[in-house]
Design a protein around this motif. Structure first.
Motif, PDB file in Angstrom:
ATOM      1  N   ASN A  32      83.422  64.833  20.959  1.00 57.38           N
ATOM      2  CA  ASN A  32      84.228  65.756  21.760  1.00 57.38           C
ATOM      3  C   ASN A  32      83.548  66.255  23.032  1.00 57.38           C
ATOM      4  O   ASN A  32      84.061  67.139  23.694  1.00 57.38           O
ATOM      5  CB  ASN A  32      84.630  66.974  20.918  1.00 57.38           C
ATOM      6  N   VAL A  33      82.366  65.740  23.335  1.00 62.83           N
ATOM      7  CA  VAL A  33      81.626  66.284  24.469  1.00 62.83           C
ATOM      8  C   VAL A  33      81.249  65.181  25.449  1.00 62.83           C
ATOM      9  O   VAL A  33      80.677  64.167  25.064  1.00 62.83           O
ATOM     10  CB  VAL A  33      80.351  67.011  23.994  1.00 62.83           C
ATOM     11  N   THR A  34      81.566  65.405  26.723  1.00 57.05           N
ATOM     12  CA  THR A  34      81.197  64.427  27.744  1.00 57.05           C
ATOM     13  C   THR A  34      79.726  64.565  28.095  1.00 57.05           C
ATOM     14  O   THR A  34      79.112  65.603  27.813  1.00 57.05           O
ATOM     15  CB  THR A  34      82.006  64.639  29.031  1.00 57.05           C
ATOM     16  N   SER A  35      79.184  63.550  28.738  1.00 53.11           N
ATOM     17  CA  SER A  35      77.755  63.572  29.075  1.00 53.11           C
ATOM     18  C   SER A  35      77.446  64.719  30.043  1.00 53.11           C
ATOM     19  O   SER A  35      76.394  65.352  29.954  1.00 53.11           O
ATOM     20  CB  SER A  35      77.315  62.232  29.668  1.00 53.11           C
ATOM     21  N   GLU A  36      78.393  64.983  30.951  1.00 52.39           N
ATOM     22  CA  GLU A  36      78.175  66.045  31.938  1.00 52.39           C
ATOM     23  C   GLU A  36      77.973  67.390  31.231  1.00 52.39           C
ATOM     24  O   GLU A  36      77.057  68.156  31.538  1.00 52.39           O
ATOM     25  CB  GLU A  36      79.385  66.129  32.872  1.00 52.39           C
ATOM     26  N   ILE A  37      78.827  67.658  30.247  1.00 50.61           N
ATOM     27  CA  ILE A  37      78.765  68.933  29.528  1.00 50.61           C
ATOM     28  C   ILE A  37      77.594  68.937  28.551  1.00 50.61           C
ATOM     29  O   ILE A  37      76.868  69.933  28.430  1.00 50.61           O
ATOM     30  CB  ILE A  37      80.096  69.194  28.782  1.00 50.61           C
ATOM     31  N   LEU A  38      77.368  67.808  27.877  1.00 53.18           N
ATOM     32  CA  LEU A  38      76.274  67.745  26.911  1.00 53.18           C
ATOM     33  C   LEU A  38      74.933  67.999  27.590  1.00 53.18           C
ATOM     34  O   LEU A  38      74.053  68.682  27.041  1.00 53.18           O
ATOM     35  CB  LEU A  38      76.285  66.389  26.190  1.00 53.18           C
ATOM     36  N   ALA A  39      74.791  67.467  28.827  1.00 59.52           N
ATOM     37  CA  ALA A  39      73.544  67.695  29.568  1.00 59.52           C
ATOM     38  C   ALA A  39      73.325  69.188  29.783  1.00 59.52           C
ATOM     39  O   ALA A  39      72.204  69.698  29.622  1.00 59.52           O
ATOM     40  CB  ALA A  39      73.608  66.971  30.907  1.00 59.52           C
ATOM     41  N   LEU A  40      74.402  69.891  30.121  1.00 57.29           N
ATOM     42  CA  LEU A  40      74.303  71.341  30.337  1.00 57.29           C
ATOM     43  C   LEU A  40      73.973  72.075  29.030  1.00 57.29           C
ATOM     44  O   LEU A  40      73.134  72.972  29.000  1.00 57.29           O
ATOM     45  CB  LEU A  40      75.625  71.884  30.905  1.00 57.29           C
ATOM     46  N   VAL A  41      74.649  71.653  27.972  1.00 55.22           N
ATOM     47  CA  VAL A  41      74.414  72.292  26.668  1.00 55.22           C
ATOM     48  C   VAL A  41      72.950  72.128  26.261  1.00 55.22           C
ATOM     49  O   VAL A  41      72.304  73.078  25.796  1.00 55.22           O
ATOM     50  CB  VAL A  41      75.353  71.684  25.593  1.00 55.22           C
ATOM     51  N   ILE A  42      72.425  70.926  26.476  1.00 56.76           N
ATOM     52  CA  ILE A  42      71.033  70.665  26.100  1.00 56.76           C
ATOM     53  C   ILE A  42      70.082  71.503  26.958  1.00 56.76           C
ATOM     54  O   ILE A  42      69.112  72.069  26.462  1.00 56.76           O
ATOM     55  CB  ILE A  42      70.724  69.149  26.195  1.00 56.76           C
ATOM     56  N   GLU A  43      70.426  71.613  28.240  1.00 56.75           N
ATOM     57  CA  GLU A  43      69.603  72.440  29.127  1.00 56.75           C
ATOM     58  C   GLU A  43      69.549  73.882  28.609  1.00 56.75           C
ATOM     59  O   GLU A  43      68.487  74.505  28.553  1.00 56.75           O
ATOM     60  CB  GLU A  43      70.192  72.412  30.550  1.00 56.75           C
TER      61      GLU A  43
END
Lengths: 163, 272
Positions: A53-64
């Protein structure tokens, strides 16, 4: 990227986004995603965890976000300094486009990251608070499906709130 | 909806049919359609429960304003479930409500979070007396005439010479406190007293006396000892007390409201 598993003593996990991008994260970051915590603890997280359910753009932010929170909390600084630091970071982190915010909120809900979810909810609420009804509709791309009569009635119903 | 008498009781069923549950991320699979889908994109990724959580972070008045955005939002704001969720949030504080007329069901509600007053017309109630509890944006009214379904405790007290009963009482942690006044003669030292009655153990009541100074303050009762927590600063007291020396006070959760009948001033004290 994947060879670092052997080089460092820290456990790392691979997270795969909806659009197929694989992110490598340390355990301290991964465990903040409650949704995969059980997988990690049960050692079922190999070879990678797919987050549909998570795009790479958003996942990168979440991980940050999770990375910064993990580092700050384990950094050995006093609790008050860490708190201040997180507050500053959170404020800057929330300084993004509204659509990104909504996606972050939704992702935090899906990944079950409580602090990020609450942060995004509060931020979105503060954006709603300072806007007129028409501006809120625009922000959320919501169509006004009230008829003229109906809208007049609801505005009358909640008239006290507009004063 | 014209002529509707209650704020919350709107039939949400009329609006339910537009909350189609779609896979929130369906559109994301296809990159090329992202631009096309953009117009409805945001609404799609925001299911009702998420929207409810976001709206719950708003001040009470803004929550109801948000109900005017569209039918789906209106349904969320008006649903019993979300109203319950809104009121348990730590972000909300109890409101203060006062009647502005003894004949008409109108009054002002005060939101201490936004420090704002709202004029509220209550639904018409055909009764001569009522009690109001207003908390976190929800209003409960119990009307004497219609009251049923509650347990009444009657604590009988021996007559205390020189004292007369007041009409104020409060039940807190299973103990009922009942205010009594001195009928005079005993000097001005002890003009107020409290009768304590333990409702759970039905322990015999005890009498506590307290000499109050000419100031407004907040005392807490530790066992049988009064402890001053706060006193209204002299500057505020001057402006407050000069119109009338009768005050109404009430407390909910961690807020204490003190209102002067004669002056348009409301004091709010937050315990802790």
């Amino acid at each position: 990227m994947s060879s670092s598993t052997e080089l460092t003593e820290k456990k790392v996990f691979l997270l795969k986004s909806l659009d197929g991008v694989i992110f490598e994260v340390e355990e301290s970051v991964a465990v903040q995603l409650e949704v995969i915590r059980e997988l990690i603890e049960g050692d079922c997280a190999r070879p990678f965890i797919s987050l549909y359910n998570v795009t790479s753009e958003i996942l990168a932010l979440v991980i940050e976000y999770c990375k910064h929170h993990a580092e700050t909390c384990s950094g050995g600084t006093s609790a008050t300094i860490a708190d201040e630091d997180l507050k500053t970071f959170d404020n800057e982190f929330m300084n993004v486009d509204e659509n990104i915010l909504l996606e972050l909120c939704s992702a935090a809900d899906y990944l079950d990251i409580k602090s990020l979810f609450e942060l995004t909810c509060r931020t979105l609420a503060s954006l709603i608070k300072d806007r007129t009804i028409i501006e809120v509709r625009k922000m959320f791309n919501v169509e006004n499906d009230f008829s003229v009569v109906e809208e007049k009635a609801v505005r009358k119903e909640f008239a006290w709130a507009f004063k | 909806m014209e002529g509707e008498t209650s704020w919350f009781s709107h039939c949400i069923d009329n609006f339910k049919n537009d909350s189609v549950e779609l896979d929130p991320f369906l559109e994301l699979n296809d990159k090329s359609s992202e631009e096309v889908a953009d117009a409805v994109f945001v609404d799609l990724i925001l299911p009702n429960d998420l929207l409810e959580r976001i709206l719950a972070c708003l001040p009470v008045a803004s929550i109801f304003k948000a109900g005017c955005v569209c039918k789906r939002w209106h349904a969320i704001v008006s649903s019993d479930r979300s109203l319950q969720n809104f009121s348990i949030l730590p972000l909300q504080k109890p409101w203060y409500f006062m009647f502005t007329s003894s004949d008409e069901p109108v009054g002002y509600a005060y939101d201490s979070v936004l420090q704002k007053w709202y004029g509220i017309n209550l639904p018409y109630i055909e009764a001569s007396s009522w009690f109001i509890a207003l908390s976190c944006g929800a209003l409960a009214i119990s009307v004497n005439k219609l009251s049923h379904n509650y347990n009444a405790f009657i604590a009988k007290s021996k007559q205390v010479p020189g004292w007369q009963a007041g009409d104020e009482s409060v039940i807190c942690d299973g103990v009922m406190y009942f205010l009594i006044y001195s009928t005079g003669g005993g000097g001005t030292d002890n003009r107020h007293g409290l009768i304590l009655y333990n409702l759970t153990s039905q322990m015999p009541h005890s009498l506590l006396m307290k000499s109050f100074i000419s100031a407004i303050g907040i005392w807490s009762l530790n066992g049988k000892e009064w402890q001053e927590i706060a006193r209204v600063p002299h500057k505020l007291f001057n402006g407050f007390g000069e119109f009338d020396d009768v005050f109404a006070s009430s407390g909910t959760v961690d807020l204490i409201y003190i209102q002067s009948y004669g002056a348009p001033i409301l004091l709010v004290y937050e315990v802790n």
